[in-house]
Scaffold this motif. Structure first.
Motif, PDB file in Angstrom:
ATOM      1  N   VAL A 123       2.698  -4.480  -5.248  1.00 10.92           N
ATOM      2  CA  VAL A 123       2.790  -3.715  -4.567  1.00 10.92           C
ATOM      3  C   VAL A 123       3.233  -2.868  -3.961  1.00 10.92           C
ATOM      4  O   VAL A 123       3.388  -1.942  -3.572  1.00 10.92           O
ATOM      5  CB  VAL A 123       1.847  -4.627  -3.441  1.00 10.92           C
ATOM      6  CG1 VAL A 123       0.653  -5.274  -3.690  1.00 10.92           C
ATOM      7  CG2 VAL A 123       3.010  -5.420  -3.135  1.00 10.92           C
ATOM      8  N   ALA A 124       4.314  -3.312  -4.798  1.00  9.44           N
ATOM      9  CA  ALA A 124       5.855  -2.993  -3.855  1.00  9.44           C
ATOM     10  C   ALA A 124       6.115  -1.542  -5.651  1.00  9.44           C
ATOM     11  O   ALA A 124       5.698  -0.342  -4.424  1.00  9.44           O
ATOM     12  CB  ALA A 124       7.343  -3.518  -4.080  1.00  9.44           C
ATOM     13  N   ALA A 125       5.292  -1.097  -5.903  1.00 11.33           N
ATOM     14  CA  ALA A 125       5.126  -0.455  -7.567  1.00 11.33           C
ATOM     15  C   ALA A 125       3.841   0.736  -6.565  1.00 11.33           C
ATOM     16  O   ALA A 125       4.502   1.747  -7.214  1.00 11.33           O
ATOM     17  CB  ALA A 125       5.069  -0.656  -8.756  1.00 11.33           C
ATOM     18  N   VAL A 126       2.912   0.197  -5.965  1.00 14.54           N
ATOM     19  CA  VAL A 126       2.381   1.119  -5.931  1.00 14.54           C
ATOM     20  C   VAL A 126       1.910   1.607  -4.292  1.00 14.54           C
ATOM     21  O   VAL A 126       1.636   3.022  -3.990  1.00 14.54           O
ATOM     22  CB  VAL A 126       0.845   0.532  -6.895  1.00 14.54           C
ATOM     23  CG1 VAL A 126      -0.469   1.069  -5.929  1.00 14.54           C
ATOM     24  CG2 VAL A 126       0.887   0.347  -7.742  1.00 14.54           C
ATOM     25  N   LEU A 127       2.255   0.795  -3.512  1.00  8.99           N
ATOM     26  CA  LEU A 127       2.250   1.251  -2.085  1.00  8.99           C
ATOM     27  C   LEU A 127       3.249   1.486  -0.818  1.00  8.99           C
ATOM     28  O   LEU A 127       3.065   2.114  -0.837  1.00  8.99           O
ATOM     29  CB  LEU A 127       0.514  -0.291  -1.252  1.00  8.99           C
ATOM     30  CG  LEU A 127       0.155  -0.194  -2.658  1.00  8.99           C
ATOM     31  CD1 LEU A 127      -0.739  -2.091  -1.575  1.00  8.99           C
ATOM     32  CD2 LEU A 127      -1.028   1.192  -1.880  1.00  8.99           C
ATOM     33  N   ALA A 128       4.531   0.406  -1.300  1.00  9.24           N
ATOM     34  CA  ALA A 128       5.583   0.931  -0.312  1.00  9.24           C
ATOM     35  C   ALA A 128       6.102   2.284  -0.668  1.00  9.24           C
ATOM     36  O   ALA A 128       6.485   2.864   0.208  1.00  9.24           O
ATOM     37  CB  ALA A 128       6.845  -0.179  -0.655  1.00  9.24           C
ATOM     38  N   PRO A 129       5.507   3.109  -1.628  1.00  9.31           N
ATOM     39  CA  PRO A 129       6.591   4.243  -1.258  1.00  9.31           C
ATOM     40  C   PRO A 129       5.383   5.152  -0.316  1.00  9.31           C
ATOM     41  O   PRO A 129       6.269   6.199  -0.202  1.00  9.31           O
ATOM     42  CB  PRO A 129       6.138   4.139  -3.562  1.00  9.31           C
ATOM     43  CG  PRO A 129       5.763   3.891  -3.686  1.00  9.31           C
ATOM     44  CD  PRO A 129       5.833   2.324  -2.906  1.00  9.31           C
TER      45      PRO A 129
ATOM     46  N   SER B 249      -0.655   6.689  -3.579  1.00  7.32           N
ATOM     47  CA  SER B 249       0.108   6.900  -2.083  1.00  7.32           C
ATOM     48  C   SER B 249      -0.131   7.889  -1.393  1.00  7.32           C
ATOM     49  O   SER B 249      -0.579   8.464  -0.660  1.00  7.32           O
ATOM     50  CB  SER B 249       1.632   7.119  -2.495  1.00  7.32           C
ATOM     51  OG  SER B 249       1.804   5.363  -3.398  1.00  7.32           O
ATOM     52  N   SER B 250      -0.498   9.581  -2.630  1.00  5.35           N
ATOM     53  CA  SER B 250      -0.763  10.436  -1.933  1.00  5.35           C
ATOM     54  C   SER B 250      -2.490  10.320  -1.023  1.00  5.35           C
ATOM     55  O   SER B 250      -2.107  10.859  -0.330  1.00  5.35           O
ATOM     56  CB  SER B 250      -0.780  11.197  -2.608  1.00  5.35           C
ATOM     57  OG  SER B 250       0.617  12.081  -3.900  1.00  5.35           O
TER      58      SER B 250
ATOM     59  N   PHE C 238       6.416  -5.589   4.513  1.00  5.93           N
ATOM     60  CA  PHE C 238       5.358  -5.381   5.039  1.00  5.93           C
ATOM     61  C   PHE C 238       4.228  -5.594   3.561  1.00  5.93           C
ATOM     62  O   PHE C 238       3.365  -5.955   3.954  1.00  5.93           O
ATOM     63  CB  PHE C 238       4.929  -3.534   5.557  1.00  5.93           C
ATOM     64  CG  PHE C 238       3.962  -3.278   5.802  1.00  5.93           C
ATOM     65  CD1 PHE C 238       3.788  -3.799   7.458  1.00  5.93           C
ATOM     66  CD2 PHE C 238       2.375  -3.017   5.300  1.00  5.93           C
ATOM     67  CE1 PHE C 238       2.461  -3.237   7.955  1.00  5.93           C
ATOM     68  CE2 PHE C 238       1.218  -2.828   6.167  1.00  5.93           C
ATOM     69  CZ  PHE C 238       1.540  -3.035   7.209  1.00  5.93           C
ATOM     70  N   VAL C 239       4.546  -5.040   2.492  1.00  5.29           N
ATOM     71  CA  VAL C 239       3.516  -5.038   2.170  1.00  5.29           C
ATOM     72  C   VAL C 239       3.592  -6.597   0.688  1.00  5.29           C
ATOM     73  O   VAL C 239       2.957  -6.520   0.579  1.00  5.29           O
ATOM     74  CB  VAL C 239       4.238  -3.839   0.552  1.00  5.29           C
ATOM     75  CG1 VAL C 239       3.346  -3.133   0.949  1.00  5.29           C
ATOM     76  CG2 VAL C 239       5.318  -3.987   0.065  1.00  5.29           C
TER      77      VAL C 239
ATOM     78  N   MET D 134      -2.297   0.589   8.215  1.00  6.37           N
ATOM     79  CA  MET D 134      -3.383  -0.238   8.149  1.00  6.37           C
ATOM     80  C   MET D 134      -4.055  -0.366   6.955  1.00  6.37           C
ATOM     81  O   MET D 134      -4.117  -1.070   6.641  1.00  6.37           O
ATOM     82  CB  MET D 134      -4.521   0.311   9.524  1.00  6.37           C
ATOM     83  CG  MET D 134      -3.919   0.247  10.516  1.00  6.37           C
ATOM     84  SD  MET D 134      -5.067   0.532  11.507  1.00  6.37           S
ATOM     85  CE  MET D 134      -6.786  -0.375  12.019  1.00  6.37           C
ATOM     86  N   ILE D 135      -3.736   1.257   6.333  1.00 10.71           N
ATOM     87  CA  ILE D 135      -4.413   1.098   4.706  1.00 10.71           C
ATOM     88  C   ILE D 135      -4.144   0.573   3.448  1.00 10.71           C
ATOM     89  O   ILE D 135      -4.780  -0.166   2.771  1.00 10.71           O
ATOM     90  CB  ILE D 135      -4.803   2.585   4.443  1.00 10.71           C
ATOM     91  CG1 ILE D 135      -5.856   3.979   5.655  1.00 10.71           C
ATOM     92  CG2 ILE D 135      -4.985   2.645   2.995  1.00 10.71           C
ATOM     93  CD1 ILE D 135      -5.526   4.870   5.380  1.00 10.71           C
ATOM     94  N   VAL D 136      -2.779  -0.237   4.135  1.00 14.52           N
ATOM     95  CA  VAL D 136      -1.663  -0.318   2.610  1.00 14.52           C
ATOM     96  C   VAL D 136      -2.210  -1.800   3.129  1.00 14.52           C
ATOM     97  O   VAL D 136      -2.412  -2.409   1.892  1.00 14.52           O
ATOM     98  CB  VAL D 136      -0.242  -0.061   3.182  1.00 14.52           C
ATOM     99  CG1 VAL D 136       0.676  -0.750   2.207  1.00 14.52           C
ATOM    100  CG2 VAL D 136      -0.223   1.384   2.571  1.00 14.52           C
ATOM    101  N   GLY D 137      -1.563  -2.434   4.116  1.00 19.11           N
ATOM    102  CA  GLY D 137      -2.419  -4.020   4.704  1.00 19.11           C
ATOM    103  C   GLY D 137      -3.643  -4.274   3.610  1.00 19.11           C
ATOM    104  O   GLY D 137      -3.919  -5.476   3.453  1.00 19.11           O
ATOM    105  N   VAL D 138      -4.596  -3.533   4.223  1.00 15.73           N
ATOM    106  CA  VAL D 138      -6.009  -4.334   3.675  1.00 15.73           C
ATOM    107  C   VAL D 138      -5.528  -3.872   1.776  1.00 15.73           C
ATOM    108  O   VAL D 138      -6.552  -5.076   0.866  1.00 15.73           O
ATOM    109  CB  VAL D 138      -6.815  -3.331   3.666  1.00 15.73           C
ATOM    110  CG1 VAL D 138      -8.285  -3.073   3.619  1.00 15.73           C
ATOM    111  CG2 VAL D 138      -7.191  -3.042   5.392  1.00 15.73           C
ATOM    112  N   VAL D 139      -5.238  -2.728   1.221  1.00 11.55           N
ATOM    113  CA  VAL D 139      -5.067  -2.711  -0.587  1.00 11.55           C
ATOM    114  C   VAL D 139      -3.755  -3.150  -0.523  1.00 11.55           C
ATOM    115  O   VAL D 139      -4.662  -4.283  -2.003  1.00 11.55           O
ATOM    116  CB  VAL D 139      -4.585  -1.240  -0.482  1.00 11.55           C
ATOM    117  CG1 VAL D 139      -4.124  -1.014  -1.458  1.00 11.55           C
ATOM    118  CG2 VAL D 139      -5.737   0.047  -0.137  1.00 11.55           C
ATOM    119  N   CYS D 140      -3.263  -3.880   0.325  1.00 11.11           N
ATOM    120  CA  CYS D 140      -1.980  -5.382  -0.025  1.00 11.11           C
ATOM    121  C   CYS D 140      -2.910  -7.005  -0.408  1.00 11.11           C
ATOM    122  O   CYS D 140      -2.880  -7.557  -1.484  1.00 11.11           O
ATOM    123  CB  CYS D 140      -0.862  -5.453   0.922  1.00 11.11           C
ATOM    124  SG  CYS D 140      -0.167  -3.775   0.383  1.00 11.11           S
ATOM    125  N   LEU D 141      -3.775  -6.832   0.720  1.00  9.13           N
ATOM    126  CA  LEU D 141      -4.302  -7.909   0.487  1.00  9.13           C
ATOM    127  C   LEU D 141      -5.902  -8.311  -0.379  1.00  9.13           C
ATOM    128  O   LEU D 141      -5.686  -9.287  -1.577  1.00  9.13           O
ATOM    129  CB  LEU D 141      -5.422  -8.073   1.973  1.00  9.13           C
ATOM    130  CG  LEU D 141      -5.187  -8.373   3.051  1.00  9.13           C
ATOM    131  CD1 LEU D 141      -6.367  -7.818   4.235  1.00  9.13           C
ATOM    132  CD2 LEU D 141      -4.361  -9.873   3.278  1.00  9.13           C
TER     133      LEU D 141
END
Length: 386
Positions: free
Chosen positions: A229-235, A191-192, A250-251, A207-214
């Motif tokens: 993805v909620a635990a890793v990327l939503a923050p 996240s950082s 979104f995620v 955009m970065i989060v979207g690609v990583v979620c895919l």
């Protein structure tokens, strides 16, 4: 197994038929009230009511299915595909027969009543199950014997048990992975890293989060992918000021549409197997059919009204922007004509799409007006030529 052979029989190309079913079935995961069980998990994670999740997901789900419908419509018109013959379309009396409709209404009614009364999700689900059982017995009494009804109930319990085992194992596995991520600190680090790379740009973070979620959602069932993805990327998204509900939706959407995104497009593989066709062209058709789904999550960030929150004007802006996208993007990708000149048509579609995703108070309405005006002028021109 029902719709794909029907489309092929009507003349739909096999890759297109496989893609239509793959994308449309995936939409069931983002459509209320169940959302592949992720709605219940999301409510628990965010600490909000289940009703809040459902209301926020209604408009994006409607836009998704409208975009799929419009894409199929444009392709069918351009290729001259057939429709279902009248003699094969069931009459409304058959469709709305009590034994077909009442169990569904009773199940959803029980679930909705429990939520409306403020009961817990598990209690509300119990109300829905009880309603379903009562409606089943009431509608099948006299048509089936007691033995036959008991057999169907046992079959239903067996299917439910298998489904619960699968979901339980997936959630347990996902939770182990999430716990390892939290213990090692890689989630905070990721996240950082995303925030540091994107800076204060909400769009770039998204955009970065979207690609990583895919990538992270590929090959995983909906609920397990969302938990991950909620635990890793939503923050990372909430850290730049994005509303928590918008961030989680979104995620969730990007993790879900990974099943139609190459190369690990599980839904496309299944559809291609049923259609007996190569998966690669089907994957291309699926991406085109679901193109709006890759854009709608960004509308959640650009237009707060997309969650049906805020004032009436904000909601109208979100609806206008969504309508422009579900009309213009499928028309652009399907080669639908406005004036008959492809460069002119593409330019108009590109302008209205750009206006729709540019979050200013007047731009969505301007884009919608331009699109409607161009359609009417083009139709008049084509009629005059004819």
């Amino acid at each position: 197994n029902f719709t794909i052979p029907m489309m092929i029989r009507l003349g739909y190309p096999r890759p297109f038929a496989a893609a239509v079913e793959a994308v449309a079935s995936t939409g069931g995961q983002i459509a209320p009230p169940i959302m592949g069980a992720a709605a219940f998990v999301m409510a628990e994670i965010l600490g909000v009511s289940y009703w809040t999740i459902i209301v926020g997901a209604i408009l994006p789900a409607v836009l998704f299915y409208l975009s799929v419908f419009m894409t199929v419509h444009f392709v069918a018109l351009r290729r001259g595909l057939a429709i279902v013959p009248d003699d094969e379309v069931p009459v409304w009396a058959t469709i709305l027969a009590p034994r077909r409709v009442l169990p569904i209404l009773a199940a959803l009614g029980g679930l909705g009543a429990g939520i409306w009364m403020g009961r817990s999700i598990s209690t509300s689900a119990f109300y829905g199950i009880v309603g379903l059982l009562i409606a089943f017995v009431a509608t099948e009494a006299g048509r089936l014997t007691v033995r036959q009804m008991a057999g169907k109930l046992l079959d239903g319990l067996e299917d439910a048990g298998k489904g619960l085992v699968i979901i339980g194992v997936l959630l347990a596995g996902a939770q182990v992975l999430v716990s390892m991520i939290n213990l090692t600190g890689i989630g905070v680090t990721l996240s950082s890293l995303i925030v540091s790379l994107a800076g204060d740009s909400v769009v770039l973070v998204a955009m970065i989060v979207g690609v990583v979620c895919l990538i992270m959602g590929m090959g995983l069932p909906t609920t397990a992918a969302y938990v991950l993805v909620a635990a890793v990327l939503a923050p990372a998204m909430t850290a730049v000021g994005i509303d928590p509900l918008a961030a989680h939706l979104f995620v969730f959407y990007f993790a879900t549409i990974s099943v139609i995104t190459p190369p690990v497009c599980v839904a496309v593989f299944v559809g291609s197997g049923i259609a007996n066709t190569n998966w690669l062209p089907a994957a291309g058709e699926a991406v085109r059919l679901g193109a709006v789904t890759y854009i709608v999550p960004f509308l959640l960030l650009l237009y707060p009204g997309m969650l049906l929150g805020g004032g009436p004007l904000e909601i109208l802006e979100a609806v206008a922007a969504g309508l422009v996208l579900v009309l213009a993007v499928p028309a652009l990708l399907s080669g639908a004509r406005l004036f008959g000149s492809r460069p002119v048509d593409v330019a108009i579609y590109a302008v209205v799409i750009a206006l729709a995703i540019y979050p200013q108070p007047v731009t969505p309405f301007l884009a919608l007006a331009i699109l409607i005006g161009a359609h009417l002028m083009g139709r008049t021109q084509r009629r005059a030529v004819a």
